[in-house]
Design a protein around this motif. Structure first.
Motif, PDB file in Angstrom:
ATOM      1  N   ALA A 273      43.605  43.027  26.580  1.00  0.00           N
ATOM      2  CA  ALA A 273      42.228  42.965  27.118  1.00  0.00           C
ATOM      3  C   ALA A 273      42.051  41.704  27.962  1.00  0.00           C
ATOM      4  O   ALA A 273      41.402  41.728  29.015  1.00  0.00           O
ATOM      5  CB  ALA A 273      41.220  42.972  25.967  1.00  0.00           C
ATOM      6  N   THR A 274      42.659  40.601  27.508  1.00  0.00           N
ATOM      7  CA  THR A 274      42.465  39.337  28.231  1.00  0.00           C
ATOM      8  C   THR A 274      43.089  39.373  29.620  1.00  0.00           C
ATOM      9  O   THR A 274      42.577  38.749  30.557  1.00  0.00           O
ATOM     10  CB  THR A 274      43.025  38.164  27.396  1.00  0.00           C
ATOM     11  N   SER A 275      44.183  40.143  29.787  1.00  0.00           N
ATOM     12  CA  SER A 275      44.799  40.198  31.119  1.00  0.00           C
ATOM     13  C   SER A 275      43.822  40.786  32.135  1.00  0.00           C
ATOM     14  O   SER A 275      43.818  40.415  33.302  1.00  0.00           O
ATOM     15  CB  SER A 275      46.098  41.010  31.083  1.00  0.00           C
ATOM     16  N   LYS A 276      42.985  41.695  31.673  1.00  0.00           N
ATOM     17  CA  LYS A 276      41.983  42.288  32.568  1.00  0.00           C
ATOM     18  C   LYS A 276      40.929  41.237  32.947  1.00  0.00           C
ATOM     19  O   LYS A 276      40.606  41.063  34.122  1.00  0.00           O
ATOM     20  CB  LYS A 276      41.312  43.481  31.873  1.00  0.00           C
ATOM     21  N   ALA A 277      40.415  40.535  31.915  1.00  0.00           N
ATOM     22  CA  ALA A 277      39.406  39.509  32.186  1.00  0.00           C
ATOM     23  C   ALA A 277      39.981  38.409  33.072  1.00  0.00           C
ATOM     24  O   ALA A 277      39.338  37.951  34.025  1.00  0.00           O
ATOM     25  CB  ALA A 277      38.929  38.907  30.866  1.00  0.00           C
ATOM     26  N   LEU A 278      41.213  38.036  32.773  1.00  0.00           N
ATOM     27  CA  LEU A 278      41.828  36.915  33.489  1.00  0.00           C
ATOM     28  C   LEU A 278      41.990  37.224  34.974  1.00  0.00           C
ATOM     29  O   LEU A 278      41.838  36.354  35.820  1.00  0.00           O
ATOM     30  CB  LEU A 278      43.182  36.598  32.840  1.00  0.00           C
ATOM     31  N   LYS A 279      42.275  38.476  35.262  1.00  0.00           N
ATOM     32  CA  LYS A 279      42.449  38.851  36.669  1.00  0.00           C
ATOM     33  C   LYS A 279      41.165  38.553  37.453  1.00  0.00           C
ATOM     34  O   LYS A 279      41.206  37.986  38.545  1.00  0.00           O
ATOM     35  CB  LYS A 279      42.819  40.332  36.762  1.00  0.00           C
ATOM     36  N   SER A 280      40.018  38.923  36.865  1.00  0.00           N
ATOM     37  CA  SER A 280      38.744  38.632  37.545  1.00  0.00           C
ATOM     38  C   SER A 280      38.480  37.139  37.597  1.00  0.00           C
ATOM     39  O   SER A 280      37.997  36.622  38.611  1.00  0.00           O
ATOM     40  CB  SER A 280      37.583  39.294  36.799  1.00  0.00           C
ATOM     41  N   VAL A 281      38.774  36.449  36.491  1.00  0.00           N
ATOM     42  CA  VAL A 281      38.499  35.005  36.443  1.00  0.00           C
ATOM     43  C   VAL A 281      39.269  34.289  37.548  1.00  0.00           C
ATOM     44  O   VAL A 281      38.710  33.483  38.290  1.00  0.00           O
ATOM     45  CB  VAL A 281      38.884  34.413  35.054  1.00  0.00           C
ATOM     46  N   ILE A 282      40.566  34.616  37.690  1.00  0.00           N
ATOM     47  CA  ILE A 282      41.335  33.858  38.687  1.00  0.00           C
ATOM     48  C   ILE A 282      40.948  34.245  40.116  1.00  0.00           C
ATOM     49  O   ILE A 282      41.037  33.421  41.019  1.00  0.00           O
ATOM     50  CB  ILE A 282      42.871  33.930  38.427  1.00  0.00           C
ATOM     51  N   GLU A 283      40.452  35.468  40.289  1.00  0.00           N
ATOM     52  CA  GLU A 283      39.926  35.827  41.617  1.00  0.00           C
ATOM     53  C   GLU A 283      38.680  34.996  41.916  1.00  0.00           C
ATOM     54  O   GLU A 283      38.531  34.440  42.992  1.00  0.00           O
ATOM     55  CB  GLU A 283      39.576  37.317  41.670  1.00  0.00           C
ATOM     56  N   ASP A 284      37.782  34.904  40.899  1.00  0.00           N
ATOM     57  CA  ASP A 284      36.552  34.127  41.100  1.00  0.00           C
ATOM     58  C   ASP A 284      36.852  32.646  41.327  1.00  0.00           C
ATOM     59  O   ASP A 284      36.135  31.961  42.052  1.00  0.00           O
ATOM     60  CB  ASP A 284      35.623  34.271  39.885  1.00  0.00           C
ATOM     61  N   LEU A 285      37.885  32.151  40.648  1.00  0.00           N
ATOM     62  CA  LEU A 285      38.241  30.738  40.807  1.00  0.00           C
ATOM     63  C   LEU A 285      39.019  30.493  42.105  1.00  0.00           C
ATOM     64  O   LEU A 285      39.283  29.344  42.465  1.00  0.00           O
ATOM     65  CB  LEU A 285      39.106  30.264  39.628  1.00  0.00           C
ATOM     66  N   GLU A 286      39.399  31.603  42.760  1.00  0.00           N
ATOM     67  CA  GLU A 286      40.201  31.538  43.990  1.00  0.00           C
ATOM     68  C   GLU A 286      41.510  30.779  43.770  1.00  0.00           C
ATOM     69  O   GLU A 286      41.892  29.919  44.568  1.00  0.00           O
ATOM     70  CB  GLU A 286      39.385  30.922  45.130  1.00  0.00           C
ATOM     71  N   LEU A 287      42.154  31.104  42.653  1.00  0.00           N
ATOM     72  CA  LEU A 287      43.451  30.484  42.365  1.00  0.00           C
ATOM     73  C   LEU A 287      44.553  31.519  42.577  1.00  0.00           C
ATOM     74  O   LEU A 287      44.341  32.718  42.395  1.00  0.00           O
ATOM     75  CB  LEU A 287      43.493  29.998  40.906  1.00  0.00           C
ATOM     76  N   ASP A 288      45.731  31.020  42.922  1.00  0.00           N
ATOM     77  CA  ASP A 288      46.874  31.904  43.105  1.00  0.00           C
ATOM     78  C   ASP A 288      47.774  31.763  41.875  1.00  0.00           C
ATOM     79  O   ASP A 288      48.474  30.762  41.730  1.00  0.00           O
ATOM     80  CB  ASP A 288      47.618  31.476  44.384  1.00  0.00           C
ATOM     81  N   LEU A 289      47.702  32.721  40.955  1.00  0.00           N
ATOM     82  CA  LEU A 289      48.479  32.640  39.721  1.00  0.00           C
ATOM     83  C   LEU A 289      49.373  33.883  39.624  1.00  0.00           C
ATOM     84  O   LEU A 289      49.012  34.886  38.997  1.00  0.00           O
ATOM     85  CB  LEU A 289      47.563  32.576  38.489  1.00  0.00           C
ATOM     86  N   PRO A 290      50.536  33.842  40.256  1.00  0.00           N
ATOM     87  CA  PRO A 290      51.347  35.065  40.367  1.00  0.00           C
ATOM     88  C   PRO A 290      51.812  35.633  39.026  1.00  0.00           C
ATOM     89  O   PRO A 290      51.912  36.849  38.889  1.00  0.00           O
ATOM     90  CB  PRO A 290      52.530  34.631  41.235  1.00  0.00           C
ATOM     91  N   ILE A 291      52.080  34.784  38.039  1.00  0.00           N
ATOM     92  CA  ILE A 291      52.597  35.352  36.769  1.00  0.00           C
ATOM     93  C   ILE A 291      51.472  36.100  36.051  1.00  0.00           C
ATOM     94  O   ILE A 291      51.648  37.239  35.629  1.00  0.00           O
ATOM     95  CB  ILE A 291      53.201  34.261  35.858  1.00  0.00           C
TER      96      ILE A 291
END
Ligand SMILES: NC(=O)c1ccc[n+]([C@@H]2O[C@H](COP(=O)([O-])OP(=O)(O)OC[C@H]3O[C@@H](n4cnc5c(N)ncnc54)[C@H](O)[C@@H]3O)[C@@H](O)[C@H]2O)c1
Ligand SMILES: O=P(O)(O)OC[C@H](O)CO
Length: 348
Positions: A273-291
């Motif tokens: 479940a967290t991988s789903k939330a994290l995807k939105s969080v890092i988009e909102d933070l405008e970070l590039d987190l490839p892993i």
């Protein structure tokens, strides 16, 4: 069990009558840790939600449920709480709510108000339950925005076989605990693909870099990521098949479907479940987190979980073929939307 083992009188709430009856007769679980003889200081209560009279007499409320269940349970608890004499609230869940991208601190602020969130404590760190019940020497971090509360919680848990270190960085501690589960899925997948020690060490190190960047963007202390809740739990969970999240990754790499894995896992793997939330969080933070981004397919959010078999392999090749970037890089991104939202909810 740790608290019962430390001579506290514990009421263990379960939604299962079968569990309560069995536990109170035999001091044994019917699901996890079946072989463990639990402390006789524990009384199982349920299946109904704990009563007003029970809530009135307790000093500590420990939440050991998946993050997806925290909001509804806090809402049910709210009318039973005496806000003038709040028990010590301790949360051990490690996740980010998928539908809202909220960490537990925010969920508490939403449901019980910012004052309660600021006094809540968060326990995290390398701590497989299977090893704690066997009194394997274990150390954890306990964090709160109110340091005296973290100290009180540490005193409750601290034992010669269980060390507690305090922290005033619950945001860093919570995000670390949630994010390491996502990377454990990747590490398990790497093992499933046949990759060995070099790969695991690289993955853990680059995962730590991604976690630290998210924490820094949220205003967390980057040093938290060098602690037990950060690198400590990341190493543990990315290296052991005892981890459910790691197991999910390994089985995905073997070609199993996520739904089948989750049906048979028998216990929660928060990283899904967290991988789903994290995807939105890092988009909102405008970070590039490839892993972190590898765990879910960018173009299809409706799929419960996507990388299976061949896809896992392709993603691993893609990660290795990314252009070279500076190794050490921390963002100054504290005014992004998720951070503004969190701070507003906490009145910070
Ligand atoms: N097991 C560990 O080694 C370990 C260690 C540290 C932290 N954690 C964290 O603790 C949390 C719980 O993990 P676990 O290992 O106990 O998981 P689990 O799946 O073994 O047990 C979770 C329990 O919560 C109950 N539950 C689920 N949703 C609920 C809801 N909405 N309301 C009430 N009860 C609900 C389930 O019935 C189950 O009994 C997770 O966030 C996990 O990451 C686990
Ligand atoms: O089994 P996991 O992957 O949920 O990991 C359990 C704990 O978080 C380890 O500290």
């Amino acid at each position: 069990d740790h608290l019962g083992d430390s001579d506290h009188h514990v009421y263990l709430w379960s939604r299962s009558k079968e569990f309560c009856d069995h536990f109170n007769q035999h001091y044994r679980s019917i699901h996890q840790l079946k072989d463990h003889q639990f402390s006789t200081h524990i009384t199982a209560v349920g299946p109904q939600f704990p009563s007003q009279s029970l809530i009135d007499k307790i000093d500590i409320l420990l939440f050991a449920i998946p993050t997806e269940g925290v909001r509804s349970n806090l809402a049910a608890l709210k009318p039973l709480l005496n806000f003038e004499r709040l028990p010590l609230l301790i949360f051990v869940n490690k996740g980010i709510e998928a539908s809202t991208q909220c960490m537990t601190l925010e969920i508490i602020a939403d449901e019980l108000g910012p004052g309660v969130a600021k006094a809540a404590t968060f326990l995290s760190g390398p701590s497989f339950a299977k090893e704690i019940v066997r009194r394997q020497p274990t150390s954890v971090a306990i964090a709160s925005l109110t340091l005296e509360r973290a100290q009180k919680a540490a005193e409750v848990f601290h034992q010669p076989w269980f060390r507690c270190y305090t922290s005033d960085d619950p945001i860093g501690v919570e995000l670390a605990g949630a994010m390491k589960n996502v990377y454990a899925i990747v590490a398990g997948a790497a093992e499933g693909l046949g990759f060995e020690n070099n790969t695991r060490a690289s993955l853990i190190t680059r995962a730590l870099s991604e976690m630290t960047r998210v924490g820094k963007a949220y205003g967390a202390n980057p040093l938290t990521y060098l602690g037990l809740a950060g690198v400590g739990d990341l190493i543990l969970t990315c290296s052991s098949p005892l981890s459910r999240n790691y197991t999910v990754g390994k089985r995905l790499a073997a070609g199993e479907k996520i739904d089948d894995i989750l049906k048979t896992l028998g216990s929660v793997a928060e990283g899904v479940a967290t991988s789903k939330a994290l995807k939105s969080v890092i988009e909102d933070l405008e970070l590039d987190l490839p892993i972190a981004n590898s765990v879910r397919r960018a173009d299809d959010f409706s799929v419960a979980f996507v990388y299976t078999g061949k896809d896992v392999k392709e993603r691993a090749q893609w990660l290795m073929s990314l252009p070279s970037v500076p190794e050490l890089d921390l963002p100054e991104n504290e005014l992004s939307e998720p951070v503004r939202r969190l701070r507003a909810k906490l009145g910070m």
